[in-house]
Design an enzyme around this catalytic site. Structure first.
Site, PDB file in Angstrom:
ATOM      1  N   LYS A  54       0.860  -1.440   0.110  1.00  6.81           N
ATOM      2  CA  LYS A  54       0.032   0.104   0.175  1.00  6.81           C
ATOM      3  C   LYS A  54       0.949   1.238   0.082  1.00  6.81           C
ATOM      4  O   LYS A  54       0.567   2.172  -0.766  1.00  6.81           O
ATOM      5  CB  LYS A  54      -1.016   0.061   1.287  1.00  6.81           C
ATOM      6  N   GLN A  98      -4.451  -1.681   9.600  1.00  6.77           N
ATOM      7  CA  GLN A  98      -4.455  -2.994   9.057  1.00  6.77           C
ATOM      8  C   GLN A  98      -5.100  -3.876  10.000  1.00  6.77           C
ATOM      9  O   GLN A  98      -4.854  -4.204  11.064  1.00  6.77           O
ATOM     10  CB  GLN A  98      -2.998  -3.311   8.741  1.00  6.77           C
ATOM     11  N   ASP A 121     -11.317   2.708   4.399  1.00  3.38           N
ATOM     12  CA  ASP A 121     -11.818   1.146   4.282  1.00  3.38           C
ATOM     13  C   ASP A 121     -13.166   1.079   4.515  1.00  3.38           C
ATOM     14  O   ASP A 121     -13.664  -0.123   3.980  1.00  3.38           O
ATOM     15  CB  ASP A 121     -11.222   0.411   5.845  1.00  3.38           C
TER      16      ASP A 121
HETATM   17  N1  GUN Z   1      -6.948  -6.934   6.158  1.00  2.00           N
HETATM   18  C1  GUN Z   1      -7.332  -7.694   4.931  1.00  2.00           C
HETATM   19  N2  GUN Z   1      -7.812  -6.780   4.328  1.00  2.00           N
HETATM   20  C2  GUN Z   1      -8.149  -5.554   4.814  1.00  2.00           C
HETATM   21  C3  GUN Z   1      -8.605  -4.464   4.455  1.00  2.00           C
HETATM   22  O1  GUN Z   1      -9.306  -4.086   3.322  1.00  2.00           O
HETATM   23  N3  GUN Z   1      -8.299  -3.205   5.208  1.00  2.00           N
HETATM   24  C4  GUN Z   1      -7.847  -3.462   6.548  1.00  2.00           C
HETATM   25  N4  GUN Z   1      -7.509  -2.144   7.235  1.00  2.00           N
HETATM   26  N5  GUN Z   1      -7.260  -4.391   6.626  1.00  2.00           N
HETATM   27  C5  GUN Z   1      -7.214  -5.611   5.951  1.00  2.00           C
END
Ligand code: GUN
Length: 293
Positions: A54, A98, A121
């Site tokens: 990311k 995350q 998110d």
């Molecule tokens: N862990 C797995 N997928 C995601 C996501 O889309 N966002 C976040 N914050 N954590 C994740």
């Protein structure tokens, strides 16, 4: 049927990222650099990979990126303080913590502490509500948004189709069901999960299967109607002594046996995975635009 189409998530993600690059340049010309903060608590190896990707993608596209890595012992209060600081930071338009955090962290409370206008998110209750209300000012969770984009890119007709979503998580299953049934998409949606009776039979009804359960290769060939479209959201690490790192990645679908029955299918890796990051970048642009309008 064996002339199935492999839906190339890397290629579709690349075209989304081209859009983001161009839109970022436009925003910058107006004096706004979209900024994303990604917070990782602890040492989960998969999370480290995702957070790194990311951060790298942001930089590559010209976004401002702040990666915050915190030790496993970080307390709830310390993490809340980080979130509040990011809420107040004018250089940051998107905030992502995350998932999954360490067990002692109350994730629900952390999500509610994020400014919903920066919740790229789409996990905050205000954004969940906006998705249900079909209010486009909200943020759509990245993985289901990316899955919808893959369906569109493959020319899949969702209107009137029978869609079966396997999995009811807040990150994928529930928002995916809402998107599929929303006006304009117009699918007939069934949400199945671990307690569903006769999952294979439910799945066999589907014109579109969305597998999001996190169980390696659970969806077998006899679960899938000939000519169905299969979106495999699973990214599972399974032990494999012959593989480079001692594990290989596999989806929730038994790809080799299912693919020949499908009209189209996403591979793992290279399907939904790359789309998640691309849609996160899109959401960050949306946040930057809405916060600076
Ligand atoms: N862990 C797995 N997928 C995601 C996501 O889309 N966002 C976040 N914050 N954590 C994740």
């Amino acid at each position: 049927m064996s002339d199935f189409k492999i839906i190339d998530g890397k290629a579709v993600a690349a075209s989304v990222l081209d859009e983001v690059r161009a839109e970022t340049a436009e925003l910058k010309a107006r004096g706004v650099t979209p900024g994303l903060a990604v917070v990782l608590v602890g040492e989960d190896p998969a999370s480290k990979v995702y957070v790194g990707a990311k951060d790298r993608t942001c930089r590559d596209l010209g976004l401002y990126s702040r990666k915050i890595t915190l030790p496993t012992e970080t307390t709830q209060e310390e993490l809340l303080a980080v979130v509040r600081e990011l809420n107040a930071d004018p250089l940051i338009h998107g905030i992502l913590v995350q998932s999954p955090p360490p067990k002692h962290i109350n994730e629900e409370e952390i999500i509610r502490a994020i400014d919903p206008r920066k919740d790229v998110d789409g996990f905050h209750p205000q954004n969940v509500a906006k998705l249900a209300l079909e209010d486009p000012s909200g943020f759509v969770p990245c993985t289901p948004a990316g899955s919808m984009r893959l369906l569109a890119s493959a020319g899949v007709q969702t209107s009137g189709a029978e869609a079966v979503v396997i999995g009811r998580s807040m990150i994928v299953g529930k928002p995916m069901a809402l998107l599929l049934m929303a006006k304009g998409s117009d699918a007939t949606v069934t949400v199945a999960h671990s307690r569903s009776k006769d999952l294979p039979a439910i799945c066999r009804r589907a014109d579109i299967v969305i597998a999001a359960v996190g169980r390696p290769e659970m969806v077998k060939a006899d679960w899938v109607k000939p000519g169905a479209v299969v979106i495999d959201v699973g990214i599972n690490r399974v032990e494999d002594a012959t593989a480079k790192n001692g594990y290989r990645l596999t989806g929730d679908v038994a790809y080799d046996e299912v693919a020949p029955k499908c009209a189209a299918i996403t591979p793992v890796p290279g399907g939904v995975g790359p789309m998640t990051i691309a849609m996160l970048m899109k959401n960050t642009l949306q946040a930057a635009r809405q916060l600076t309008a």
